[in-house]
Scaffold this active site. Structure first.
Site, PDB file in Angstrom:
ATOM      1  N   ASP A  40     -38.218 -41.985 132.967  1.00 25.06           N
ATOM      2  CA  ASP A  40     -38.832 -41.805 134.265  1.00 25.06           C
ATOM      3  C   ASP A  40     -39.291 -43.202 134.705  1.00 25.06           C
ATOM      4  O   ASP A  40     -39.392 -44.128 133.884  1.00 25.06           O
ATOM      5  CB  ASP A  40     -40.002 -40.817 134.199  1.00 25.06           C
ATOM      6  CG  ASP A  40     -40.319 -40.216 135.572  1.00 25.06           C
ATOM      7  OD1 ASP A  40     -39.960 -40.826 136.598  1.00 25.06           O
ATOM      8  OD2 ASP A  40     -40.946 -39.139 135.614  1.00 25.06           O
ATOM      9  N   TRP A  41     -39.566 -43.366 135.984  1.00 26.50           N
ATOM     10  CA  TRP A  41     -39.813 -44.698 136.548  1.00 26.50           C
ATOM     11  C   TRP A  41     -41.098 -45.322 135.971  1.00 26.50           C
ATOM     12  O   TRP A  41     -42.200 -44.885 136.290  1.00 26.50           O
ATOM     13  CB  TRP A  41     -39.857 -44.605 138.064  1.00 26.50           C
ATOM     14  CG  TRP A  41     -38.535 -44.822 138.740  1.00 26.50           C
ATOM     15  CD1 TRP A  41     -38.308 -45.655 139.806  1.00 26.50           C
ATOM     16  CD2 TRP A  41     -37.271 -44.243 138.432  1.00 26.50           C
ATOM     17  NE1 TRP A  41     -36.968 -45.628 140.145  1.00 26.50           N
ATOM     18  CE2 TRP A  41     -36.312 -44.774 139.324  1.00 26.50           C
ATOM     19  CE3 TRP A  41     -36.811 -43.344 137.456  1.00 26.50           C
ATOM     20  CZ2 TRP A  41     -34.952 -44.440 139.286  1.00 26.50           C
ATOM     21  CZ3 TRP A  41     -35.465 -43.002 137.420  1.00 26.50           C
ATOM     22  CH2 TRP A  41     -34.559 -43.537 138.320  1.00 26.50           C
TER      23      TRP A  41
END
Ligand SMILES: *[C@@H]1O[C@H](CO)[C@@H](O)[C@H](O)[C@H]1NC(C)=O
Ligand SMILES: *[C@@H]1O[C@H](CO)[C@@H](O)[C@H](O)[C@H]1NC(C)=O
Ligand SMILES: *[C@@H]1O[C@H](CO)[C@@H](O)[C@H](O)[C@H]1NC(C)=O
Ligand SMILES: *[C@@H]1O[C@H](CO)[C@@H](O)[C@H](O)[C@H]1NC(C)=O
Ligand SMILES: *[C@@H]1O[C@H](CO)[C@@H](O)[C@H](O)[C@H]1NC(C)=O
Ligand SMILES: *[C@@H]1O[C@H](CO)[C@@H](O)[C@H](O)[C@H]1NC(C)=O
Ligand SMILES: *[C@@H]1O[C@H](CO)[C@@H](O)[C@H](O)[C@H]1NC(C)=O
Ligand SMILES: *[C@@H]1O[C@H](CO)[C@@H](O)[C@H](O)[C@H]1NC(C)=O
Ligand SMILES: *[C@@H]1O[C@H](CO)[C@@H](O)[C@H](O)[C@H]1NC(C)=O
Ligand SMILES: *[C@@H]1O[C@H](CO)[C@@H](O)[C@H](O)[C@H]1NC(C)=O
Ligand SMILES: *[C@@H]1O[C@H](CO)[C@@H](O)[C@H](O)[C@H]1NC(C)=O
Ligand SMILES: *[C@@H]1O[C@H](CO)[C@@H](O)[C@H](O)[C@H]1NC(C)=O
Length: 783
Positions: free
Chosen positions: A269-270
């Protein structure tokens, strides 16, 4: 993905429990990807170290995630885009119904077609990878801020919806990225707290999940997805058993790549990586997102080159990462792909010329004469249909609905109006809640509000409206004249990425709005409450209104979808994919919240999933708690009977699935888990006055198995089959067949680390909700 800004936090190199060693299985392309794997392998053999490194590392570029091209080999790079229901960073893309609405349709074909249509838009905009669909959160806590992005708290229903969506999307040559893996069941403290230097001062919440619960609840939909050919998986922000998901070898190496035989790639995920390249790639991570953001600062990137060169990262592991990323690219034929619409670069604040990394790579960019492509086609008709199919009629006293050509209508509430909504956080006061917020939202090109749709549907009616929720009190009510045939009250409950809800009541003074209207029966003798909501709402005023519709999160045709139900152009067939309680306190498994207990403990945030398998209806059933509206419930404008239960089950079968003849299973795990072991048939008949679709549901009560020593509480019943029938005319009947696979009748045996069919008698229940099961029978596979 993180919203709104990206914070890459500092690194802690450790080899703590759960990070694994370099035992990450090498992909082989097994299960249908063999040819693509060969192409990926031969391209990998032609890459230098930096090129390999940047196939595993995001860079600055036009899309929300970008893998740069390698023109000398014809590799066009990868454009990764949000999100599960729309191409968010774009213009002229449709905003589809949310996952929650898809689940509420209980319609496998609509789920698939939604995936197809979303996929076609992503492809037409040049997006290679959709960051969706979502099966984490599953929906453990009713207040979960992102539950609506996923499908249902029931793992079986989510498993079907997740895999149908993936198959649909990938049929359009678009790679699906299933997220968020795993235990991402709350937004509160999903990320660590950091100081101004980016040092972690308090870790993210840890979802502490026992092995059986992991398999039977949270991993279940991911297993179905991997079996369906899922290309990519996004590891989540939270920790699981104290280790961050994106550096957790038990999750990535053991569960995904070994037990489930996952052949695709795992991306972060970012900003979800909080360690170095060695310990994360060792644990099974394949791609870092969003990457170095145009500078030489990535934990991956050139560091991967250096680590391979100094021998600390085995070259085969880097090669495996690259092959895993390239295989779906070849499998889905993305060599031949539309260019990236430059609208996304504008919206992301990128200029497509200058921000391209300096090392000479580029992207598959379109040009300015081909910007703002309208990719919506005829999807609005489908969105309208699916939005209606996902609306659930909860109450309909005196058969008030469908409306019979009303001449006087009063429309109430701030959820009845509005044209666009904000681009990323569409919780504007006077806008219908057609979509939630954050990375899972969509930008409305043409939002249809309920008031607009009602006016169009009833052009000759006397239509009055009060849509300022704070301006509704007895004196404003008195300005309404004449009295209405029907008062339509539109309420909304919004949520989005980054925070959980603080209440299950609708927002904006909803209680006062309803009580003002219902206490004025001279003006509003008949009231319908329609709620657009991301979460289950409680309905304290339910007894005071005539009809209630849970309209969920329908997307851009919100107004048209709801008038089709209100006026009976579509007979409602949606069913609740969750339970509506009388009181919020009836739900278990609340959000873990230590905000007010901060004692400086780095490891304060612990969420123990001690309820195990007992969520939602399973918990209500086991505790004998009466729900207001149960899981699987929903009314129609007709009635159906269900009869003639027929059960055929295999007997004397092995406890465990057939032994694998290879060291790794094909995608999805041991194929014998998917062998059909029983069929159950019922006859469904339309006994009412109009045509409609029924949703028969099959639930199993597992035998308790004291011999195994497993003391896990077993739910009284669990969903194991459903079908939305074709439209049946009055008097028409149909036979519906359910198929039960080995996995559907097995439980996870923590000792043998395998799925085991229990000894004893199963209860088979078939009906039209989790509490309306007129048919029952038994079956057993082993005595
Ligand atoms: C992966 O394959 C390489 C050979 O290409 C081998 O050296 C390595 O041990 C394999 N890794 C695993 C975990 O089997
Ligand atoms: C988490 O810990 C529990 C309890 O020890 C264990 O049963 C489970 O397998 C662990 N899961 C992972 C993914 O490490
Ligand atoms: C980044 O690192 C590479 C490899 O070390 C080097 O060639 C390049 O010039 C660097 N770029 C910048 C902007 O510093
Ligand atoms: C390598 O990673 C470290 C953090 O582990 C970072 O500080 C450094 O800038 C990276 N180097 C390059 C060349 O990207
Ligand atoms: C721009 O893209 C369109 C569509 O791909 C193409 O037909 C056109 O030739 C391109 N124009 C330029 C100037 O490259
Ligand atoms: C919608 O468009 C698709 C693709 O262009 C087409 O196949 C389909 O028939 C159209 N459907 C309707 C209802 O127009
Ligand atoms: C009407 O709403 C106001 C707040 O907007 C509230 O104070 C009042 O009690 C409500 N009246 C009734 C009869 O519900
Ligand atoms: C429902 O109506 C009754 C009778 O008018 C009233 O006393 C009660 O407060 C209402 N309940 C809610 C939740 O509005
Ligand atoms: C369905 O059956 C219920 C219970 O018999 C009845 O109250 C209701 O009116 C029926 N609905 C329709 C549309 O006939
Ligand atoms: C269910 O119906 C199907 C199709 O008619 C039939 O093949 C099957 O034998 C039936 N199963 C049972 C248990 O009656
Ligand atoms: C049950 O299956 C086992 C193994 O396949 C076989 O040896 C045994 O005879 C079977 N028992 C009955 C009662 O059919
Ligand atoms: C099965 O249905 C019968 C008849 O409706 C009912 O008496 C019985 O309690 C049901 N059994 C179970 C296990 O629910």
């Amino acid at each position: 993905m993180h919203w709104p800004s990206l914070i890459i936090t500092a690194l802690t190199a450790s080899f703590a429990n759960g990070q694994g060693d370099f035992s990450t299985p090498n992909a082989t392309g097994a299960g249908g990807w063999e040819d693509a794997f060969k192409k990926a392998s031969s391209m990998t053999a032609n890459l230098d170290f930096d090129e390999k490194a940047f196939i595993a590392t995001g860079v600055n570029g036009p899309c929300v995630g970008n893998i740069p091209a390698i023109p000398r080999l014809g590799f066009k790079g990868l454009c990764l885009q949000d999100g599960p229901l729309s191409l968010r960073q774009s213009s002229y893309a449709s905003v589809f119904p949310a996952g929650l609405t898809a689940a509420a349709t209980w319609d496998k074909d609509l789920m698939y077609e939604r995936g197809v249509r979303i996929g076609a838009e992503f492809k037409a905009k040049g997006a290679n990878i959709i960051l969706g669909p979502v099966a984490g959160p599953l929906g453990r806590s009713a207040r979960g801020g992102r539950n609506w992005e996923g499908f249902s708290v029931d793992p079986y229903l989510t498993g079907v919806a997740f895999s149908q969506t993936i198959k649909g999307t990938q049929s359009q040559n678009v790679q699906a990225c299933g997220k968020h893996f795993i235990g991402n069941e709350q937004e509160t403290q999903r990320n660590p707290t950091t100081d101004s230097n980016g040092q972690i001062t308090q870790d993210a919440v840890s979802s502490n999940i026992d092995d059986r619960t992991m398999h039977e609840m949270y991993l279940w939909p991911f297993a179905e997805a991997v079996r369906s050919g899922l290309s990519a998986i996004m590891c989540s922000y939270n920790r699981v058993n104290q280790t961050y998901s994106c550096q957790n070898g038990n999750l990535m190496n053991s569960l995904l790549k070994t037990e489930l035989g996952f052949q695709g790639y795992i991306m972060t995920d970012w900003g979800a990586l909080h360690t170095d390249a060695i310990s994360s790639t060792r644990a099974g991570l394949d791609m870092l997102m969003p990457g170095p953001l145009g500078q030489n600062t990535s934990v991956f990137g050139y560091n991967l080159t250096a680590l391979v060169q100094d021998g600390s990262l085995p070259e085969w592991r880097l090669d495996d990462m690259v092959k895993r990323v390239l295989t779906p690219y070849f499998y889905l034929n993305q060599l031949d792909y539309p260019t990236v619409d430059l609208d996304t670069a504008q919206i992301n604040g990128q200029t497509w010329g200058e921000d391209i990394p300096k090392y000479g790579y580029s992207f598959n960019l379109g040009n300015l004469s081909d910007i703002n492509r309208d990719v919506r086609g005829n999807n609005s008709a489908f969105i309208r249909e699916m939005g209606a199919a996902g609306a659930v009629l909860l109450k309909n006293d005196d058969n008030l609905l469908p409306l019979k050509d009303p001449k006087r209508i009063i429309v109430i509430g701030n959820d009845a109006v509005g044209t666009t909504g904000g681009p990323y956080w569409p919780d504007e006061i006077n806008v219908v809640m057609a979509v939630g917020g954050g990375s899972g939202t969509g930008r409305m090109t043409n939002l249809v509000s309920p008031l607009e749709a009602i006016k169009q549907r009833s052009p000759n009616a006397f239509i009055q409206a009060l849509t300022d929720n704070n301006g509704i009190y007895q004196s404003t009510m008195n300005t309404l004249y004449p009295a209405a045939d029907v008062c339509l009250i539109f309420l909304k409950a919004f949520s989005g990425e980054g925070s959980d809800r603080q209440s299950l009541l609708p927002d904006y003074n909803a209680d006062s709005v309803v009580s003002n209207i219902t206490s004025n029966s001279a003006i509003c003798p008949k009231t319908v409450v329609i709620s657009h909501s991301t979460v289950p709402n409680v309905h304290p005023w339910a007894d005071n209104v005539t009809a209630i519709i849970a309209a969920h999160v329908p997307g851009e045709q919100a107004g048209n979808s709801i008038i089709d139900i209100l006026y009976g152009d579509i007979n409602p067939s949606g069913k609740l994919p969750y339970t509506i309680a009388f009181d919020e306190s009836d739900y278990n498994a609340p959000i873990a919240d230590f905000t007010n207990d901060n004692n400086g403990d780095m490891n304060l945030w612990q969420s123990d999933f001690t309820e195990g398998l007992m969520l939602d209806y399973r918990y209500f059933d086991s505790q004998n708690i009466q729900p207001r509206y149960e899981f699987g419930y929903g009314l129609s404008y007709t009635n159906f009977s269900i009869s003639n239960l027929q059960i055929a089950a295999a007997s004397n079968i092995s406890t465990y699935p057939a032994t694998l003849n290879s060291s790794l299973p094909p995608p999805g795990g041991n194929p014998d888990l998917y062998t059909a072991l029983a069929t159950v048939n019922v006859t469904v008949k339309n006994t009412g006055p109009v045509a409609g679709r029924a949703v028969p549901q099959l639930y199993l009560g597992f035998p308790s198995n004291p011999d195994s020593g497993d003391t896990t509480s077993i739910p009284p019943k669990v969903l194991r089959g459903f079908e939305r029938t074709a439209s049946l005319k009055p008097g028409e009947s149909i036979v519906v067949q359910f198929e039960l696979r080995r996995k559907d009748v097995s439980s996870w045996d923590v000792v043998s680390q395998n799925w085991a069919v229990p000894v004893g008698s199963f209860n088979v229940f078939v009906g039209q909700s989790s509490r309306d099961v007129p048919l029952n029978g038994t079956m057993s596979f082993k005595s």
